[in-house]
Design an enzyme around this catalytic site. Structure first.
Site, PDB file in Angstrom:
ATOM      1  N   VAL A   1      25.471 -39.545  -0.030  1.00  0.00           N
ATOM      2  CA  VAL A   1      25.382 -39.002  -1.385  1.00  0.00           C
ATOM      3  C   VAL A   1      24.307 -37.916  -1.435  1.00  0.00           C
ATOM      4  O   VAL A   1      23.258 -38.036  -0.788  1.00  0.00           O
ATOM      5  CB  VAL A   1      25.058 -40.124  -2.407  1.00  0.00           C
ATOM      6  CG1 VAL A   1      25.057 -39.579  -3.826  1.00  0.00           C
ATOM      7  CG2 VAL A   1      26.058 -41.260  -2.286  1.00  0.00           C
ATOM      8  N   GLU A   2      24.578 -36.879  -2.202  1.00  0.00           N
ATOM      9  CA  GLU A   2      23.758 -35.667  -2.150  1.00  0.00           C
ATOM     10  C   GLU A   2      22.297 -35.847  -2.559  1.00  0.00           C
ATOM     11  O   GLU A   2      21.454 -35.035  -2.181  1.00  0.00           O
ATOM     12  CB  GLU A   2      24.474 -34.564  -2.947  1.00  0.00           C
ATOM     13  CG  GLU A   2      23.929 -34.160  -4.281  1.00  0.00           C
ATOM     14  CD  GLU A   2      24.782 -33.066  -4.944  1.00  0.00           C
ATOM     15  OE1 GLU A   2      26.014 -33.175  -4.973  1.00  0.00           O
ATOM     16  OE2 GLU A   2      24.200 -32.112  -5.443  1.00  0.00           O
ATOM     17  N   GLY A   3      21.983 -36.883  -3.310  1.00  0.00           N
ATOM     18  CA  GLY A   3      20.593 -37.116  -3.685  1.00  0.00           C
ATOM     19  C   GLY A   3      19.701 -37.402  -2.481  1.00  0.00           C
ATOM     20  O   GLY A   3      18.475 -37.438  -2.599  1.00  0.00           O
ATOM     21  N   GLY A   4      20.315 -37.607  -1.309  1.00  0.00           N
ATOM     22  CA  GLY A   4      19.560 -37.927  -0.103  1.00  0.00           C
ATOM     23  C   GLY A   4      19.715 -39.399   0.223  1.00  0.00           C
ATOM     24  O   GLY A   4      18.738 -40.105   0.482  1.00  0.00           O
TER      25      GLY A   4
ATOM     26  N   HIS B   1      23.291 -26.149  -3.787  1.00  0.00           N
ATOM     27  CA  HIS B   1      22.180 -27.114  -3.699  1.00  0.00           C
ATOM     28  C   HIS B   1      21.445 -26.973  -2.358  1.00  0.00           C
ATOM     29  O   HIS B   1      20.224 -26.887  -2.306  1.00  0.00           O
ATOM     30  CB  HIS B   1      22.743 -28.523  -3.872  1.00  0.00           C
ATOM     31  CG  HIS B   1      21.742 -29.522  -4.341  1.00  0.00           C
ATOM     32  ND1 HIS B   1      22.090 -30.789  -4.727  1.00  0.00           N
ATOM     33  CD2 HIS B   1      20.402 -29.462  -4.498  1.00  0.00           C
ATOM     34  CE1 HIS B   1      21.007 -31.456  -5.086  1.00  0.00           C
ATOM     35  NE2 HIS B   1      19.970 -30.679  -4.952  1.00  0.00           N
TER      36      HIS B   1
END
Lengths: 242, 320
Positions: free
Chosen positions: A38-41, B126
């Site tokens: 997931v892109e939040g890390g 991003h």
């Protein structure tokens, strides 16, 4: 239907919303060895039913994760080639699978300013294959997007490779009416399957461009009792089920 | 000179850094003293991501000074960007995405300010924005990458491509972004500014290295010995930090990993007011929460002790 496009042992870069739910479902059915990224890390979370995240950058998204790298580094895993599938939600989409989440109208003085790329551009640029999951509406499926936020096959043919995007591409568009793949040469969207009870004419009526139909056209299998039960457990508030 | 020229000027950025003290001494300051270092017209980068570990206390204190002409950047800009727009503080927003999240729909404030041409958004993907901070953290003018190529984003912020000198491949030469000031919020630091972050690191370590001036709030000040017992956890060494302010709930009502959960009901109230009254609702919100309370503790009192305790409970439940 999105969940069935994912295979066991894959790494899946999951976008916010319905793709998260579909990935969590795949993890609980046929793909127990799937790693969600997931892109939040966030790597390898195992979300708690009823506690699905509403953003990719919050504690719910990190629930029971295996690793929490910095955001830049999680995307660099995709650039390196570690991500088999990118799985993202829809927006304005054209026959080449180009997505617009930036503006309707002109960039500097838009008629509607949309939220922007976020990680969608990176996911679509860097994952080996990309599945787009979207509601099928005529206003979304347009002949030409106002702005290419996230590149599908660009102008078709080898345009994507020529731009420098050497790896990966959009491979499937899973909608509320059926499933599209892309013609190998032109890289235009082709209707590969319809959901039970949906006709090709229904799909044409909700699509703002012409598309070829695969021969033979498949009909997808309806969701099983087990899948429906798991979906209701995962999303009891129906945040993503609609 | 365009904004991007200044942002990628690695020589000037290096000179700015060489000219300032990189002290191992105490960094403790008040919120007011910390934000006094932000000059009008500066590029200010915010740490955290969306409604996670946002340096809201610093933004709160900064807006109280009625700054003008700022460029603000953040990977995913949440409603703090709307506050800056309505407060008349910003000239430009640099981000990959702006809103609160799916359930709240498109930001009406973003639509109003961007569609009228009052405040432009310079959009990057991003990862590209992350690499802009990273290139700056590396002290170089750009880093090559494979993202954003072919998309219309290449035409928005001045991005250029470069031909690889080894393979001949076309690469995105992602330009460095050296902010004047970084605003960051962390879970723990000692009084010398050695900062430790729990949970996801977001882009804070790169932003801290990229900026000329680094202002940090921390949930708690811990003893120097505690930092020295776990130096592997220190992601921002003290000599990078210019001012450190202990502010419990410094990201509230956004979340802070391991400490407190976000107040999504508060976001819904905020958005409902905007749906009803437009930008005037944000102006009212700023009066009530930003300009009104004399101290940050008073700001927290407007949410109430029960709300803070409940956010704590949820935050712990989610991370244990």
């Amino acid at each position: 239907m999105g969940a069935r496009e994912l295979a066991d042992h894959q790494t899946v870069f999951t976008g916010v919303g319905a793709p998260m739910l579909a990935t969590a479902l795949a993890q609980r059915t046929h793909a127990p060895h799937l790693t969600m990224v997931v892109e939040g890390g966030i790597i390898g979370p195992h979300w708690k039913p009823g506690w699905l995240p509403i953003s990719t950058n919050e504690m719910r998204a990190a629930y029971r994760a295996q690793a929490l790298p910095a955001i830049t580094d999680v995307f660099l895993l995709a650039q390196r080639g570690f991500l088999d599938v990118g799985f993202i939600g829809g927006a304005q989409i054209d026959p080449y699978g180009n997505l617009n989440t930036t503006v309707i109208g002109d960039y500097d003085r838009p008629r509607v300013r949309l939220p922007g790329s976020g990680g969608a551009n990176d996911i679509i640029s860097l994952c080996r294959q990309v599945i787009i999951l979207t509601v099928h509406e005529r206003r979304r499926f347009v002949a030409k997007v106002d702005f290419v936020t996230s590149p599908g096959h660009l102008g078709g043919g080898d345009a994507r490779e020529r731009s420098g995007l050497l790896f990966g591409a959009v491979s499937r568009v899973v909608t509320t009416l059926g499933v599209f793949d892309f013609e190998p040469e032109s890289r235009r969207m082709r209707l590969a399957a319809v959901h039970p009870g949906v006709t090709v004419d229904d799909v044409r009526a909700s699509t703002g461009f012409e598309f070829p139909v695969a021969e033979p056209l498949r009909t997808t299998a309806p969701p099983t009792e087990d899948e429906l039960r798991l979906l209701r457990e995962l999303d009891p508030a129906r945040q993503f089920l609609g | 000179m365009g904004a991007i020229d200044r942002e990628v000027d690695f020589r000037a950025a290096r000179r700015r850094l060489e000219a300032k003290a990189k002290s191992a001494g105490e960094k403790l300051a008040t919120l007011e003293a910390a934000v006094a270092r932000v000059a009008d017209g500066s590029h200010v980068a915010f740490g955290g991501c969306l409604y996670s570990r946002t340096p809201l206390a610093l933004i709160w204190a900064l807006l109280r000074r009625r700054p003008r002409g700022l460029t603000i950047s953040r990977n995913l800009m949440c409603y703090e960007g709307e506050w800056c727009m309505v407060a008349g503080a910003v000239e430009k927003v640099v981000t990959s995405w702006m809103g609160i999240g799916l359930p709240w729909g498109l930001s009406r404030i973003v639509r109003e300010y961007v569609e009228s041409g009052r405040v432009p958004i310079e959009e990057w993907s991003h990862l590209a924005l992350g690499l802009r901070y990273r290139a700056a953290a590396m002290g170089v003018p750009f880093v090559p990458a494979l993202t954003m190529l072919g998309s219309d984003l290449m035409g928005v912020g001045g991005a250029k491509t470069v031909t690889c000198p080894y393979t001949g491949a076309t690469l995105h030469a992602v330009p460095a972004l050296f902010p004047d000031v970084a605003l960051l919020h962390v879970q723990r630091a000692d009084r010398f500014g050695n900062c430790q972050i729990d949970g996801y690191p977001h882009m804070d370590a790169d932003i801290a290295r990229a900026a000329t001036t680094v202002l940090v709030t921390t949930e708690e000040i811990v003893d120097e010995d505690e930092i020295r017992r776990h130096p592997d956890r220190t992601v921002i060494p003290g000599f990078i930090v210019d001012a450190l302010v202990p502010v419990p709930y410094g990201a509230y009502p956004h979340e802070c990993y391991g400490r407190y959960d976000a107040e999504v009901a508060h976001f819904s109230e905020y958005v409902a007011a905007i749906e009803a009254r437009g930008a005037a609702a944000v102006a009212e919100y700023l009066e009530r929460f930003v300009y009104g309370p004399a101290t940050h503790a008073e700001y927290l009192e407007r949410f109430g002790a029960a709300a803070l305790a409940d956010a704590d409970r949820r935050g712990h439940e989610l991370t244990t």
